[in-house]
Design an enzyme around this catalytic site. Sequence first.
Site, short mmCIF file in Angstrom:
data_model
loop_
_atom_site.label_atom_id
_atom_site.label_comp_id
_atom_site.label_asym_id
_atom_site.label_seq_id
_atom_site.Cartn_x
_atom_site.Cartn_y
_atom_site.Cartn_z
CG LEU A 66 -1.98 -1.07 1.32
CD1 LEU A 66 -2.66 -1.04 2.68
CD2 LEU A 66 -3.01 -0.87 0.21
N GLY A 67 2.04 1.17 0.59
CA GLY A 67 2.91 2.33 0.66
C GLY A 67 4.20 2.03 1.39
N GLY A 69 7.39 4.07 3.67
CA GLY A 69 7.73 5.30 4.38
C GLY A 69 8.98 5.12 5.21
CB THR A 73 6.97 -1.90 3.43
OG1 THR A 73 8.27 -1.46 3.03
CG2 THR A 73 6.11 -2.13 2.20
CB VAL A 74 1.66 -0.07 4.87
CG1 VAL A 74 0.26 -0.53 5.30
CG2 VAL A 74 2.27 0.83 5.94
CE LYS A 88 4.75 1.72 11.12
NZ LYS A 88 4.40 2.73 12.16
CG ASP A 186 5.31 13.01 13.24
OD1 ASP A 186 5.44 14.19 12.87
OD2 ASP A 186 5.77 12.04 12.62
#
Length: 237
Positions: A66-67, A69, A73-74, A88, A186
């Site tokens: 999915l993404g 960062g 990674t997700v 995650k 955050d």
Amino acid sequence: MLVSTLCWAHKQRTLKQIRERNFEQNGGNMLLQRLSQQQGYTDRTKIFTQVELQNATNNFDEDRILGRGGQGTVYKGVLPDNMLIAIKKSKVGGDPRQIKDFINEVVVLSQINHRNVEKLLGCCLETDVPLLVYEFVDNGTLLDHIDPLKNECSISWETRLKIAVETAEAISYLHSATSIPIIHRDIKSTNILLDHNHRAKVSDFGASRLVPLDETQVTTMVQGTLGYLDPEYLHTG
């Protein structure tokens, strides 16, 4: 036949030892200790097995990503009951500080029950790096919808106001309604997820801090993203 059975048994013992070693290195004992101190929260956090999450993601297939960062990674996963999940895969690699942050995220999220906070379903510590399992939120991040470089069909100002209110309600809940107040540290557009109804879901609690109720003034090591930090917090901690 006997040789094959012995080889299989040896392989299973080796895999079990690897899983046990990973569980310890990923802070499993620390997590169980922290959760045991939070009455009533242990049952909310499921400890998934490595096999369960491999099956849910087709062995962490690239097509399920999915993404990516800074924290990892997700992946999108599907449980046997057809429930969609987000997994995650952390970049934690044995660093004690990173392990502590990871365990802190699990402990923090195990206490939270709010419709505008991404729900943690559980975690897996048997793998080489720890995995967090969340509810699946299907409409990307707030940034995906307000960044003109990512989305030409920007959401309306009415919807933006609704998202801002829901995010504020979630933060108020974290500060005032949880058994131990939680400072997220955050809050930014990439950490606000949206569902199909554009309902806000505050996510990514890796930098969060639990604050004992008897502390009227709290000093913390400054964490967060420059440009989003509260100026007073940035200067005073």
